[in-house]
Design a protein around this motif. Structure first.
Motif, mmCIF file in Angstrom:
data_model
loop_
_atom_site.group_PDB
_atom_site.id
_atom_site.type_symbol
_atom_site.label_atom_id
_atom_site.label_comp_id
_atom_site.label_asym_id
_atom_site.label_seq_id
_atom_site.Cartn_x
_atom_site.Cartn_y
_atom_site.Cartn_z
ATOM 1 N N LEU A 1 0.799 -1.227 0.000
ATOM 2 C CA LEU A 1 0.000 0.000 0.000
ATOM 3 C C LEU A 1 0.835 1.283 0.000
ATOM 4 O O LEU A 1 0.366 2.316 -0.473
ATOM 5 N N VAL A 2 2.054 1.213 0.529
ATOM 6 C CA VAL A 2 2.884 2.421 0.600
ATOM 7 C C VAL A 2 3.878 2.499 -0.550
ATOM 8 O O VAL A 2 4.177 3.590 -1.047
ATOM 9 N N VAL A 3 4.378 1.358 -1.009
ATOM 10 C CA VAL A 3 5.424 1.362 -2.040
ATOM 11 C C VAL A 3 4.876 0.972 -3.414
ATOM 12 O O VAL A 3 5.038 1.721 -4.393
ATOM 13 N N LEU A 4 4.235 -0.176 -3.525
ATOM 14 C CA LEU A 4 3.826 -0.683 -4.835
ATOM 15 C C LEU A 4 2.581 0.017 -5.387
ATOM 16 O O LEU A 4 2.537 0.338 -6.582
ATOM 17 N N ARG A 5 1.580 0.239 -4.560
ATOM 18 C CA ARG A 5 0.341 0.852 -5.064
ATOM 19 C C ARG A 5 0.591 2.197 -5.742
ATOM 20 O O ARG A 5 0.039 2.457 -6.824
ATOM 21 N N PRO A 6 1.423 3.109 -5.169
ATOM 22 C CA PRO A 6 1.669 4.391 -5.844
ATOM 23 C C PRO A 6 2.366 4.275 -7.198
ATOM 24 O O PRO A 6 2.359 5.234 -7.970
ATOM 25 N N LEU A 7 2.958 3.115 -7.495
ATOM 26 C CA LEU A 7 3.626 2.934 -8.788
ATOM 27 C C LEU A 7 2.651 2.568 -9.900
ATOM 28 O O LEU A 7 3.048 2.452 -11.061
ATOM 29 N N GLY A 8 1.377 2.397 -9.538
ATOM 30 C CA GLY A 8 0.344 2.184 -10.541
ATOM 31 C C GLY A 8 0.310 0.761 -11.061
ATOM 32 O O GLY A 8 1.226 -0.038 -10.825
ATOM 33 N N PRO A 9 -0.746 0.430 -11.796
ATOM 34 C CA PRO A 9 -0.843 -0.910 -12.390
ATOM 35 C C PRO A 9 0.281 -1.125 -13.411
ATOM 36 O O PRO A 9 0.608 -0.228 -14.187
ATOM 37 N N HIS A 10 0.883 -2.301 -13.356
ATOM 38 C CA HIS A 10 1.970 -2.660 -14.288
ATOM 39 C C HIS A 10 3.162 -1.710 -14.168
ATOM 40 O O HIS A 10 3.904 -1.497 -15.137
ATOM 41 N N LEU A 11 3.347 -1.097 -12.988
ATOM 42 C CA LEU A 11 4.490 -0.203 -12.732
ATOM 43 C C LEU A 11 4.579 0.913 -13.774
ATOM 44 O O LEU A 11 5.663 1.216 -14.296
ATOM 45 N N THR A 12 3.456 1.549 -14.038
ATOM 46 C CA THR A 12 3.443 2.617 -15.040
ATOM 47 C C THR A 12 4.004 3.938 -14.508
ATOM 48 O O THR A 12 4.354 4.820 -15.303
ATOM 49 N N LEU A 13 4.096 4.079 -13.188
ATOM 50 C CA LEU A 13 4.542 5.332 -12.582
ATOM 51 C C LEU A 13 5.895 5.139 -11.906
ATOM 52 O O LEU A 13 6.196 4.076 -11.376
ATOM 53 N N VAL A 14 6.677 6.206 -11.911
ATOM 54 C CA VAL A 14 7.997 6.201 -11.287
ATOM 55 C C VAL A 14 7.946 7.120 -10.069
ATOM 56 O O VAL A 14 7.420 8.226 -10.156
#
Length: 561
Positions: free
Chosen positions: A28-41
């Protein structure tokens, strides 16, 4: 189910809080903010991409695609440009692993970012487990150290992420007091030096923490007389001497020599850079960054407390002063001070809490007065500008104290009413919620690459041999966005670039607002290097590929203005 399997299952269930806090934090703190399929940096187009550049430079260096590591090809042709800021040598191998398996630059950076949080949690949890805290206390302490609000407030500065050596170094200092052995000192040295390799900032701040722990420990641990307190560290050294045999001394000497060599090898390029360029921070520049009391009330990006935080006015460089621990952490600290639990880890908890308070007091500006002026005069410390980042080190002793409070509460709760238990679990839940409900800064991975693609389309079909990239500033962007665009594109092309962005800049450097800067940049380097030959200027100038300029004078390519 046999007895061994039953015991293993019971152990896994008993340790469930540790894994639960890790899963919640990572998801919830690290992976979720990176968006689905790691679209966000994570971060913005500034420091995040700069750190990505440095990590990629390490990978290219390991592959032999670039020359010396300490002279990255930006601010070309100035030397030692990697030492203008953090070098990331201690964590770059993790990034390299992702590149080796075929991931691209941005995705490898995301992997490096995720691994950093994971290692921080594992290190914090390991130390708390070694101190025999209960599983819930281990999970709470490790979660706060890894995902606490002050940590998230620095997510734009990814170079500060890797902090896993801090709890380990502090633990082995404490362990050396408990059981003085040569191998304990070696482990302390390993984690201390490695933290410098992870980030110079955190290494210097860890040095302060270890010194304070070293000074405070004789004053806090049980002793009958002041003379006995003074004798604690000499006693530890004498016991170490008496317990070690010759073979251990030989191995210890070799290990310490290796650590000393590694430390000097890291610091020497920075020493040479300061000597060569005269980099330093004047006191007025540092003074604006020393935290005030109000700094510890700021958490503008918190979805719970941000509206209140933004009511606090007049904070210069506000984004650097986001030091609010969170209401849950504050509540637990207050409970610990008031309750003074008589548990096994009472001494180590109060030692670390005292060290945290000492570090905060040492770096606090009270009505224009601060003890940090004493620290600033220590060689090396005057290179540090962003003093509030010391909170990333302070988070560890506070995390240990909070874990001790939770441990004490668990002991007390078994003897009190149910409502007291519910209140304690609500505070622990709030600790998690505060970190989960946070407004993160990210950018779209494909958008960042699209910026480079647009620039690449401007490259002429015919370029000179050994080309040098020079990109014009985009008036609609911050200057640093263009500078890093040029760095990233040049790295992608395998060219050097005259553009650059870092913690320091070479003499005479100005952002690329006009093509008139182009000959000046070359002449600035010539003055720096003591070169007067016009042929050098023409050789450099005829390698430059300028992009986005409309005011370049063709005669600059024929003779030196």
């Amino acid at each position: 189910m046999n007895n061994r399997a039953a015991a293993l299952l019971h152990k896994i269930i008993d340790q469930a809080p540790v894994w639960l806090f890790l899963i919640v934090g990572m998801w919830l703190v690290v992976l979720r903010p990176l968006g689905p399929h790691l679209t966000l940096v994570p971060g913005d187009l500034g420091d995040a991409r700069f750190n990505n550049y440095i990590l990629e430079h390490f990978y290219q260096w390991v592959r032999g695609a670039v020359g010396g590591y300490w002279t990255a090809p930006f601010f070309y042709s100035f030397p030692l440009t990697t030492a203008f800021s953090d070098n990331l040598l201690g964590s770059a191998p993790f990034y390299t692993l992702f590149r080796v398996i075929g991931l691209d630059r941005a995705t490898s950076f995301q992997g490096w970012y995720i691994i950093g949080y994971l290692l921080n949690y594992i290190a914090g949890g390991y130390v708390l487990w070694r101190l025999r805290f209960k599983p819930l206390a281990v999970g709470v302490g490790a979660f706060f150290f890894t995902f606490g609000l002050p940590v998230l407030a620095q997510e734009n500065h990814a170079q500060l992420l890797y902090r896993f050596c801090i709890p380990l170094a502090c633990y082995f200092l404490w362990r050396f007091y408990q059981l003085p052995r040569l191998k304990t000192l070696i482990f302390l040295g390993v984690w201390f030096v490695w933290q410098f390799y992870l980030t110079i900032y955190m290494g210097l701040f860890l040095s302060l923490l270890l010194v304070i722990l070293f000074v405070l420990l004789p004053l806090i641990v049980p002793a009958k007389t002041f003379k006995q307190r003074l004798a604690i560290w000499p006693r530890c050294l004498l016991e170490t001497w008496s317990e070690a045999h010759l073979g251990e001394w030989v191995l210890a000497f070799a290990a310490m020599a290796g650590l000393g060599f590694a430390f000097v090898a890291l610091i020497l390029p920075y020493h040479d850079t300061v000597k060569l360029y005269g980099f330093s921070r004047n006191l007025s520049e540092v003074w604006a960054m020393i935290p005030r009391f109000k700094s510890y009330l700021l958490a503008d990006n918190s979805q719970l407390w941000g509206s209140l935080s933004r009511l606090i006015p007049n904070v210069n460089l506000r984004w650097e002063h986001q030091l609010f621990l969170g209401m849950a952490a504050v509540a637990l600290v207050i409970v610990g001070i008031a309750a003074r639990f008589q548990t096994a880890n009472r001494t180590v908890a109060w030692l670390h809490f005292s060290a945290a308070i000492a570090l905060i007091a040492l770096t606090l500006n009270v009505s224009g007065v601060s003890l940090y002026i004493l620290v600033w005069q220590v060689p090396g410390m005057n290179s540090i500008r962003a003093i509030p980042r010391i909170m990333l080190v302070v988070m560890w002793p506070l995390a240990l104290f909070i874990a001790w409070v939770v441990d004490g509460l668990l002991l007390r709760l078994s003897e009190h009413h149910r409502w007291t238990q519910d209140a304690a679990y609500l505070v622990v839940g709030l600790l998690v919620v505060e970190s989960v409900f946070y407004i993160h800064t990210t950018y779209v991975k494909t958008d960042a690459q699209a910026r480079l693609d647009v620039l690449a389309q401007q490259i002429p079909a015919v370029v000179p041999a050994n080309p040098i990239l020079y990109v014009a500033e985009n008036p609609s962007d911050p200057y640093w966005a263009t500078e890093i665009d040029a760095m990233m594109l040049s790295q992608q092309l395998g060219w050097p670039t005259l553009n650059g962005y870092s913690g320091n800049i070479p003499p005479g450097y100005k952002s690329s607002t006009s093509c008139t800067q182009l000959p000046m940049l070359i002449k600035n380097y010539m003055d720096f290097a003591g070169i007067t030959s016009e042929s050098f200027y023409l050789e450099m100038m005829n390698r430059v590929v300028p992009l986005g300029f409309t005011d370049c004078d063709p005669t600059w390519w024929e003779h030196m203005p």
